[in-house]
Design an enzyme around this catalytic site. Structure first.
Site, short mmCIF file in Angstrom:
data_model
loop_
_atom_site.label_atom_id
_atom_site.label_comp_id
_atom_site.label_asym_id
_atom_site.label_seq_id
_atom_site.Cartn_x
_atom_site.Cartn_y
_atom_site.Cartn_z
N HIS A 180 0.87 -1.18 0.00
CA HIS A 180 0.00 0.00 0.00
C HIS A 180 0.90 1.22 0.00
O HIS A 180 1.78 1.36 0.85
CB HIS A 180 -0.93 0.02 1.22
CG HIS A 180 -1.90 1.17 1.18
ND1 HIS A 180 -3.14 1.08 0.57
CD2 HIS A 180 -1.79 2.45 1.63
CE1 HIS A 180 -3.76 2.24 0.67
NE2 HIS A 180 -2.96 3.10 1.30
N CYS A 181 0.66 2.13 -0.95
CA CYS A 181 1.51 3.31 -1.12
C CYS A 181 0.73 4.56 -0.75
O CYS A 181 -0.26 4.90 -1.39
CB CYS A 181 2.01 3.39 -2.57
SG CYS A 181 3.05 4.85 -2.88
N ILE A 182 1.19 5.26 0.31
CA ILE A 182 0.49 6.48 0.72
C ILE A 182 0.65 7.59 -0.31
O ILE A 182 -0.18 8.50 -0.37
CB ILE A 182 0.99 6.97 2.09
CG1 ILE A 182 2.47 7.37 2.02
CG2 ILE A 182 0.75 5.92 3.16
CD1 ILE A 182 2.95 8.11 3.25
N ASN B 119 -2.10 7.10 -2.55
CA ASN B 119 -3.35 6.88 -1.82
C ASN B 119 -4.09 5.65 -2.37
O ASN B 119 -5.30 5.65 -2.53
CB ASN B 119 -4.27 8.11 -1.93
CG ASN B 119 -5.42 8.06 -0.96
OD1 ASN B 119 -5.31 7.50 0.13
ND2 ASN B 119 -6.57 8.64 -1.35
N ASN B 120 -3.33 4.59 -2.61
CA ASN B 120 -3.88 3.40 -3.25
C ASN B 120 -2.94 2.24 -3.01
O ASN B 120 -1.75 2.43 -2.70
CB ASN B 120 -4.04 3.65 -4.75
CG ASN B 120 -4.93 2.63 -5.43
OD1 ASN B 120 -5.55 1.79 -4.78
ND2 ASN B 120 -4.99 2.67 -6.76
#
Length: 284
Positions: free
Chosen positions: A125-127, A130-131
């Site tokens: 999960h990559c901040i 945002n996905n």
């Protein structure tokens, strides 16, 4: 499949950084080194604008593309002869089942605590987008990182060239109104170039091994346990370097830096290194 839009501070920071770097590169670095109205200036401005556009384009796709949703009707078929392996739980040996989503997990799928659902071929999960980075948007995420690295290094070269050109005039340098822009851009570009280059190198390694970040960390533990038991652990989805590249990026080298991902399939089944072996043994 597209995702809905929701405000994200990290995404806003990334877009602001892109806009700031683009403005400084075109209207300060290129203009003060070559002049925007000269042939070298126009050529560099056009090339950098193209790279920046592809960077933003792929970034947008990575944000709004759904990484892959597990169908509610998914059910693993353990009697399917075309499926050479089935992923099971480390404890108990049962087929992987998500208690939170109340369905079986396809191969390489994992539950994301942030997205609160299972993601097909989940990498992480990559901040910053945002996905989740998963089956459907992994390639476009990778291509975004490629263009981001190119843009940062290109901008850094133009910054150094502009400073070198300006340093020939001591009076202009001592009263430079763009000194703050140079300092902020330099710090930003150096840190981004290093961080993104490391990230790019990491994902190139993963692609060549046909692994996800999660599978890498799981594989480290599996390798340690295998060596402890006197066995050899092999990643089942490793088909060889070139096959791994084409599996992730596409069959044609010309589409590797394009965001299209029509070759990836539905994310419920993946080719393994044992497929040929199981087929030949079945025929016998």
């Amino acid at each position: 499949m597209k995702r809905g839009f929701s405000f994200s501070l990290p995404v806003t920071v990334v877009l602001s950084a892109i806009a700031f770097i683009y403005f400084c590169t075109v209207f300060i670095f290129i203009d003060r080194w070559f002049g925007l109205m000269t042939s070298p200036g126009i050529m560099n401005a056009v090339v950098f604008t193209g790279v920046a556009t592809m960077c933003v384009f792929n970034y947008g796709f990575a944000i709004f593309t759904d990484p892959g949703r597990v169908p509610s009707t998914f059910m693993p078929d353990i009697e399917d002869s075309e499926v050479s392996i089935h992923e099971i739980k480390r404890k108990g040996g049962d087929l992987r089942y998500c208690q939170k989503c109340s369905h079986f997990k396809p191969p390489r799928a994992h539950h994301c605590r942030v997205c609160k659902r299972c993601i097909l071929r989940m990498d992480h999960h990559c901040i910053w987008i945002n996905n989740c980075v998963g089956h459907a948007n992994y390639k476009v995420f990778f291509v975004f990182v490629v263009y981001a690295v190119i843009a940062c290094i290109y901008s850094l070269v133009l910054l150094v060239g502009s400073l070198t050109n300006d340093s020939q005039n001591d009076e202009q340098q001592s009263a430079d109104p763009f000194r703050t822009a140079y300092v902020i851009s330099g710090l930003l570009l150096v840190s981004l170039s290093v961080a993104l280059s490391v990230l790019l190198g990491w994902h190139i390694y993963l692609i060549l091994q046909n692994k996800t970040t999660i599978e890498y960390h799981e594989g480290v533990r599996a390798m340690w346990l295998a060596e402890k038991g006197g066995n050899v652990n092999k990643h089942p989805y490793d088909l060889g370097a070139y096959e791994n590249l084409t599996t992730v990026l596409g069959p044609s080298i010309f589409c590797w830096i394009c965001p299209k991902s029509r070759h990836i399939g539905n994310g419920l089944r993946f080719q393994t290194a044992y497929d040929g072996i199981s087929t030949s043994s079945t025929s016998k």
